[in-house]
Design an enzyme around this catalytic site. Structure first.
Site, PDB file in Angstrom:
ATOM      1  N   SER A   1       3.348  -2.444  10.451  1.00  0.00           N
ATOM      2  CA  SER A   1       4.790  -2.383  10.713  1.00  0.00           C
ATOM      3  C   SER A   1       5.537  -3.679  10.393  1.00  0.00           C
ATOM      4  O   SER A   1       6.426  -4.086  11.132  1.00  0.00           O
ATOM      5  CB  SER A   1       5.039  -1.948  12.161  1.00  0.00           C
ATOM      6  OG  SER A   1       4.538  -0.645  12.372  1.00  0.00           O
TER       7      SER A   1
ATOM      8  N   HIS B   1      -9.715   0.386   4.837  1.00  0.00           N
ATOM      9  CA  HIS B   1      -8.437   0.642   5.518  1.00  0.00           C
ATOM     10  C   HIS B   1      -8.681   1.609   6.679  1.00  0.00           C
ATOM     11  O   HIS B   1      -9.461   2.562   6.553  1.00  0.00           O
ATOM     12  CB  HIS B   1      -7.425   1.234   4.534  1.00  0.00           C
ATOM     13  CG  HIS B   1      -6.039   1.265   5.081  1.00  0.00           C
ATOM     14  ND1 HIS B   1      -5.633   2.218   5.992  1.00  0.00           N
ATOM     15  CD2 HIS B   1      -4.975   0.454   4.892  1.00  0.00           C
ATOM     16  CE1 HIS B   1      -4.372   1.991   6.319  1.00  0.00           C
ATOM     17  NE2 HIS B   1      -3.941   0.925   5.667  1.00  0.00           N
TER      18      HIS B   1
ATOM     19  N   GLY C   1       2.756  -1.265   4.315  1.00  0.00           N
ATOM     20  CA  GLY C   1       2.652   0.167   4.022  1.00  0.00           C
ATOM     21  C   GLY C   1       4.026   0.737   3.736  1.00  0.00           C
ATOM     22  O   GLY C   1       4.576   0.610   2.637  1.00  0.00           O
ATOM     23  N   GLY C   2       4.633   1.356   4.758  1.00  0.00           N
ATOM     24  CA  GLY C   2       5.914   2.054   4.612  1.00  0.00           C
ATOM     25  C   GLY C   2       6.962   1.267   3.832  1.00  0.00           C
ATOM     26  O   GLY C   2       7.578   1.801   2.890  1.00  0.00           O
TER      27      GLY C   2
ATOM     28  N   ASN D   1       0.849  -1.195   0.000  1.00  0.00           N
ATOM     29  CA  ASN D   1       0.000   0.000   0.000  1.00  0.00           C
ATOM     30  C   ASN D   1       0.886   1.247   0.000  1.00  0.00           C
ATOM     31  O   ASN D   1       1.494   1.584   1.012  1.00  0.00           O
ATOM     32  CB  ASN D   1      -0.892  -0.034   1.257  1.00  0.00           C
ATOM     33  CG  ASN D   1      -1.742   1.203   1.406  1.00  0.00           C
ATOM     34  OD1 ASN D   1      -1.869   1.994   0.467  1.00  0.00           O
ATOM     35  ND2 ASN D   1      -2.341   1.374   2.584  1.00  0.00           N
ATOM     36  N   TRP D   2       0.936   1.912  -1.151  1.00  0.00           N
ATOM     37  CA  TRP D   2       1.795   3.110  -1.256  1.00  0.00           C
ATOM     38  C   TRP D   2       1.179   4.312  -0.545  1.00  0.00           C
ATOM     39  O   TRP D   2       1.805   5.352  -0.403  1.00  0.00           O
ATOM     40  CB  TRP D   2       2.004   3.487  -2.722  1.00  0.00           C
ATOM     41  CG  TRP D   2       2.875   2.552  -3.508  1.00  0.00           C
ATOM     42  CD1 TRP D   2       3.302   1.304  -3.134  1.00  0.00           C
ATOM     43  CD2 TRP D   2       3.421   2.782  -4.814  1.00  0.00           C
ATOM     44  NE1 TRP D   2       4.075   0.743  -4.127  1.00  0.00           N
ATOM     45  CE2 TRP D   2       4.162   1.633  -5.170  1.00  0.00           C
ATOM     46  CE3 TRP D   2       3.349   3.837  -5.715  1.00  0.00           C
ATOM     47  CZ2 TRP D   2       4.832   1.524  -6.390  1.00  0.00           C
ATOM     48  CZ3 TRP D   2       4.013   3.730  -6.934  1.00  0.00           C
ATOM     49  CH2 TRP D   2       4.758   2.581  -7.261  1.00  0.00           C
ATOM     50  N   LYS D   3      -0.072   4.232  -0.168  1.00  0.00           N
ATOM     51  CA  LYS D   3      -0.811   5.349   0.449  1.00  0.00           C
ATOM     52  C   LYS D   3      -0.716   6.595  -0.461  1.00  0.00           C
ATOM     53  O   LYS D   3      -0.618   6.450  -1.677  1.00  0.00           O
ATOM     54  CB  LYS D   3      -0.298   5.628   1.854  1.00  0.00           C
ATOM     55  CG  LYS D   3      -0.176   4.358   2.685  1.00  0.00           C
ATOM     56  CD  LYS D   3       0.003   4.622   4.130  1.00  0.00           C
ATOM     57  CE  LYS D   3       0.317   3.330   4.845  1.00  0.00           C
ATOM     58  NZ  LYS D   3       0.075   3.369   6.256  1.00  0.00           N
TER      59      LYS D   3
ATOM     60  N   GLY E   1       2.103   1.920  10.827  1.00  0.00           N
ATOM     61  CA  GLY E   1       3.014   3.074  10.725  1.00  0.00           C
ATOM     62  C   GLY E   1       3.677   3.462  12.029  1.00  0.00           C
ATOM     63  O   GLY E   1       4.280   4.527  12.121  1.00  0.00           O
TER      64      GLY E   1
ATOM     65  N   GLU F   1      -5.436  -5.718  10.563  1.00  0.00           N
ATOM     66  CA  GLU F   1      -4.532  -4.579  10.698  1.00  0.00           C
ATOM     67  C   GLU F   1      -4.815  -3.842  11.996  1.00  0.00           C
ATOM     68  O   GLU F   1      -5.658  -2.912  12.015  1.00  0.00           O
ATOM     69  CB  GLU F   1      -4.753  -3.614   9.529  1.00  0.00           C
ATOM     70  CG  GLU F   1      -4.335  -4.166   8.191  1.00  0.00           C
ATOM     71  CD  GLU F   1      -3.680  -3.070   7.372  1.00  0.00           C
ATOM     72  OE1 GLU F   1      -2.505  -3.223   7.030  1.00  0.00           O
ATOM     73  OE2 GLU F   1      -4.326  -2.048   7.123  1.00  0.00           O
TER      74      GLU F   1
ATOM     75  N   GLU G   1      -7.074   4.006   7.813  1.00  0.00           N
ATOM     76  CA  GLU G   1      -6.826   5.432   7.561  1.00  0.00           C
ATOM     77  C   GLU G   1      -8.026   6.086   6.888  1.00  0.00           C
ATOM     78  O   GLU G   1      -8.232   7.289   7.029  1.00  0.00           O
ATOM     79  CB  GLU G   1      -5.537   5.605   6.746  1.00  0.00           C
ATOM     80  CG  GLU G   1      -4.325   5.350   7.625  1.00  0.00           C
ATOM     81  CD  GLU G   1      -3.043   5.059   6.876  1.00  0.00           C
ATOM     82  OE1 GLU G   1      -2.990   5.235   5.644  1.00  0.00           O
ATOM     83  OE2 GLU G   1      -2.076   4.639   7.539  1.00  0.00           O
TER      84      GLU G   1
HETATM   85  C1  PEP Z   1      -0.828  -0.165   5.992  1.00  0.00           C
HETATM   86  O1  PEP Z   1      -0.829   0.964   5.520  1.00  0.00           O
HETATM   87  O2  PEP Z   1      -1.778  -0.922   5.750  1.00  0.00           O
HETATM   88  C2  PEP Z   1       0.287  -0.589   6.841  1.00  0.00           C
HETATM   89  C3  PEP Z   1       0.267  -1.788   7.346  1.00  0.00           C
HETATM   90  O3  PEP Z   1       1.288   0.330   7.038  1.00  0.00           O
HETATM   91  P1  PEP Z   1       2.727   0.046   7.734  1.00  0.00           P
HETATM   92  O4  PEP Z   1       3.269  -1.213   7.096  1.00  0.00           O
HETATM   93  O5  PEP Z   1       3.538   1.243   7.392  1.00  0.00           O
HETATM   94  O6  PEP Z   1       2.491  -0.134   9.181  1.00  0.00           O
END
Ligand code: PEP
Length: 271
Positions: A229, A105, A250-251, A9-11, A190, A184, A107
């Site tokens: 994470s 998600h 994500g990141g 997920n590039w967000k 994050g 999640e 967010e």
């Molecule tokens: C996400 O955005 O779904 C996510 C899991 O982010 P991160 O890996 O950065 O925690």
């Protein structure tokens, strides 16, 4: 055996390099990864999907068509068409060659879609989006997880059960066979503080059992991925859990080498 899925997920990040360079880089690393998987006797095949911001979908389609990498969007509208400013419909998404879509998600739930709605109403919105996605032949990745406050209050299972029941009520249990669930925990996204492998396993097993009450075969084939994470350092241990079928990243999905290493961890996590 369930085929692991790694979803990136590039967000809303526009990478330092242009999106085109990043997409080409993802493609090159995926080819190297494929070779590495073939050479490793204990590795199995995996699915990889990336979720760039929607303005890069055309580039993703141009660069990734014909490769083993799938792509998708970070959201989908609950409607087919009409006066829904800023929304994108499932058929439009399909038109860009997407196979997957992220739904619910945290967010989106926390930042944009709450509008003082309670969580049950949000689950109903997720279920409507879910219906639109599967009707277009997209594979939805439905995200669910508890906040730190709910975790401390021991409400994790209650929150997850509520969404699963809504999904099953709307579409029946068999529709989950063409769906991916992503656990999640909001407190892990994050933050650098991932859930422990044991905790992830406990929650994933609860999710599978909840579906099994309705349809054992669907529950057995259902992919449940973990997000929050995940890094190359913790990926192997998390993916080694029997009910963890890959990850939503994500990141680390913007760091192509890290992402590739996480994919490799999924390929060698045979269980
Ligand atoms: C996400 O955005 O779904 C996510 C899991 O982010 P991160 O890996 O950065 O925690």
């Amino acid at each position: 055996m369930r085929k692991p899925l790694i979803a990136g997920n590039w967000k809303m990040n526009s990478p330092d390099e242009s999106s085109k360079v990043l997409l080409v880089n993802v493609l090159v690393h995926a080819q190297l990864l494929e070779k590495r998987i073939l050479e490793e006797k204990d590795a199995s095949d995996i699915d990889i999907a990336i979720f760039p911001p929607s303005v890069y979908l055309k580039e993703a389609q141009e660069i990734l068509t014909g490769s083993k990498i799938h792509w998708g969007t970070q959201n989908v509208s609950a409607y087919d068409e009409g006066p829904y400013t800023g929304e994108i419909s499932a058929s439009m998404i399909r038109g860009f060659g997407c196979d997957y879509v992220l739904i619910g998600h945290s967010e989106r739930r926390c930042l944009y879609e709450t509008l003082e709605l309670d969580q049950y109403v949000l689950d109903q919105i997720v279920a409507k989006k879910y219906a639109k996605a599967i009707n277009q032949g997209l594979t939805p990745i439905i995200c669910i997880g508890e906040t730190a406050e709910d975790y401390a209050a021991g409400k994790t299972e209650e929150i997850i059960a509520r969404l699963l029941d809504v999904l099953i009520e709307h579409q029946g249990p068999q529709a989950l066979a063409q769906t991916v669930l992503a656990y999640e925990p909001v407190w892990a996204i994050g933050t650098g503080q991932s859930a422990t492998p044991e905790w992830a396993q406990k929650v994933h097993s609860f999710m599978r059992e909840r579906v099994a009450k309705h349809d054992a075969a669907t529950a057995e084939s259902l992919r449940i991925i973990y997000g929050g994470s995940v890094k190359p350092e913790n990926a192997r241990e998390i993916f080694a859990q029997p009910d963890v079928d890959g990850g939503l990243i994500g990141g680390a999905s913007l760091e192509v080498e890290e992402f590739s290493e996480i994919c490799f961890s999924a390929a060698v996590s045979t269980h």
